[in-house]
Design an enzyme around this catalytic site. Structure first.
Site, short mmCIF file in Angstrom:
data_model
loop_
_atom_site.label_atom_id
_atom_site.label_comp_id
_atom_site.label_asym_id
_atom_site.label_seq_id
_atom_site.Cartn_x
_atom_site.Cartn_y
_atom_site.Cartn_z
N SER A 6 1.97 -3.90 7.89
CA SER A 6 0.81 -3.67 7.02
C SER A 6 -0.10 -2.60 7.61
O SER A 6 -0.32 -1.56 7.00
CB SER A 6 0.04 -4.97 6.79
N ASP A 21 -0.29 -7.51 0.88
CA ASP A 21 0.22 -6.16 1.12
C ASP A 21 1.73 -6.18 1.04
O ASP A 21 2.43 -6.07 2.05
CB ASP A 21 -0.25 -5.65 2.49
N SER A 57 4.51 1.96 8.22
CA SER A 57 4.13 0.96 7.22
C SER A 57 5.32 0.53 6.38
O SER A 57 6.12 1.36 5.94
CB SER A 57 3.06 1.52 6.29
N HIS A 77 0.81 -1.22 0.00
CA HIS A 77 0.00 0.00 0.00
C HIS A 77 0.84 1.27 0.00
O HIS A 77 0.30 2.37 -0.12
CB HIS A 77 -0.98 -0.01 1.19
N GLY A 111 3.23 5.83 8.83
CA GLY A 111 4.63 6.08 8.49
C GLY A 111 5.52 4.91 8.83
O GLY A 111 6.60 4.74 8.26
#
Length: 316
Positions: free
Chosen positions: A285, A186, A267, A158, A265
């Protein structure tokens, strides 16, 4: 034939004993012999050949020092003292050589006749390290780097779609997303440019880098820690595997559930477990909660990412 170490010792001794008559020293790559440059004929050096040269090393270093004070245009890539040629070599990128470069070269040559010019085809750039947990930037967005792989790194899907440009922690261009899946899974990987070197490191934020040794999956109940560019290094335990999470964008399957906190952030950042936290587990994720009140965080396991794209984890 003297060893490199012995030749280096002789070169240093010659520099001291010859003083201003010392014109540099170099080892011939074919014969292995050391040659010492001297500015006066009749001088000899035990254990080395001698060659009479025009300029002393002191003079060459003085010339280079003057050039160091001159602001150079972009086409001038470097300058150095070259002891073997008894000169100060200025390198210029011939592909972008322009009038400003020629003017600079003319000024450099006026400083000393020892200045020589060599044309090159590339310009040097700084080199940077890829490290798990460091920030990455995509336009106005920020995520975190997961793990270094041969040719780049993995992170969350993502964070960017295929073809999206990526900059590193220092906002220097790093590469583009070579593959990305979200939702469903993801995960993604970024193919980086030659300015960046994949390292088997994860940023422990305040501690020494964690060295990635492999990617053996930790059991439920194991301690696990994650690294991210918003909240740094956070730890918890593995609670469940193969969880399906229903995000607003759609379902993501195969995630691992933990009670370690994370925030936006973080992620894409690294999850590690095992002895010394040397086993890569996955990339962040999403989740609920935050690092003030606690929460649940999910990560995409790393091994399916490596398998999907045929990638090799960078290991220490």
């Amino acid at each position: 034939m003297a060893s490199d170490q012995r030749s280096s010792e002789i070169a240093e001794q010659s520099k001291s004993s010859l003083g201003d008559a010392f014109g540099g020293a170099w080892i011939d790559q074919a014969s292995g012999r050391l040659t010492v440059g001297v500015t006066k004929s009749g001088l000899s050096v035990t254990g080395a050949d001698t060659q009479v040269v025009k300029n002393s090393l002191t003079q060459l270093n003085g010339t280079k020092s003057v050039l160091d004070l001159m602001s150079a245009p972009a086409a001038i890539t470097s300058w150095r003292v070259d002891e073997k040629s008894n000169s100060v070599v200025v390198e210029v990128n011939k592909n972008v050589r322009d009038a400003a470069a020629d003017k600079w070269i003319a000024t450099a040559k006026s400083v000393s006749g020892a200045v020589q010019v060599a044309e090159v085809t590339e310009s040097p750039t700084p080199l940077y390290d890829l490290r798990g947990g460091d920030a990455i930037y995509m336009g106005g967005g920020r995520c975190s780097l997961g793990f270094s792989v041969t040719g780049g790194f993995v992170t969350a899907g993502h964070c960017g779609t295929t073809g999206t440009a990526v900059s590193g922690f220092n906002r220097v261009a790093a590469g583009t997303f070579a593959g990305s899946v979200f939702p469903g899974n993801d995960y993604s990987w970024v193919r980086t440019n030659s300015n960046w070197t994949p390292r088997p490191w994860v940023n422990r934020y305040g501690g020494a880098n964690v060295i990635v040794k492999g990617s053996t999956q930790a059991a439920v109940g194991s301690q696990i820690c994650r690294s991210g560019s918003t909240t740094g290094w956070r730890c918890g335990t593995v609670q469940a595997f193969n969880q399906t999470v229903n995000y607003p964008q759609g379902q993501v399957r195969g995630l691992t559930r933990t009670n370690a906190c994370a925030e936006p952030g973080d992620s894409g950042g690294s999850w590690v477990a095992g002895s010394g936290f040397g086993q890569a587990q996955g990339v962040t994720s999403g989740g609920s909660g935050n690092c003030s009140s606690g929460g649940t965080t999910y990560f995409q396991p790393v091994n399916p990412i490596l398998s999907r794209y045929g990638l090799t984890l960078t290991r220490g």
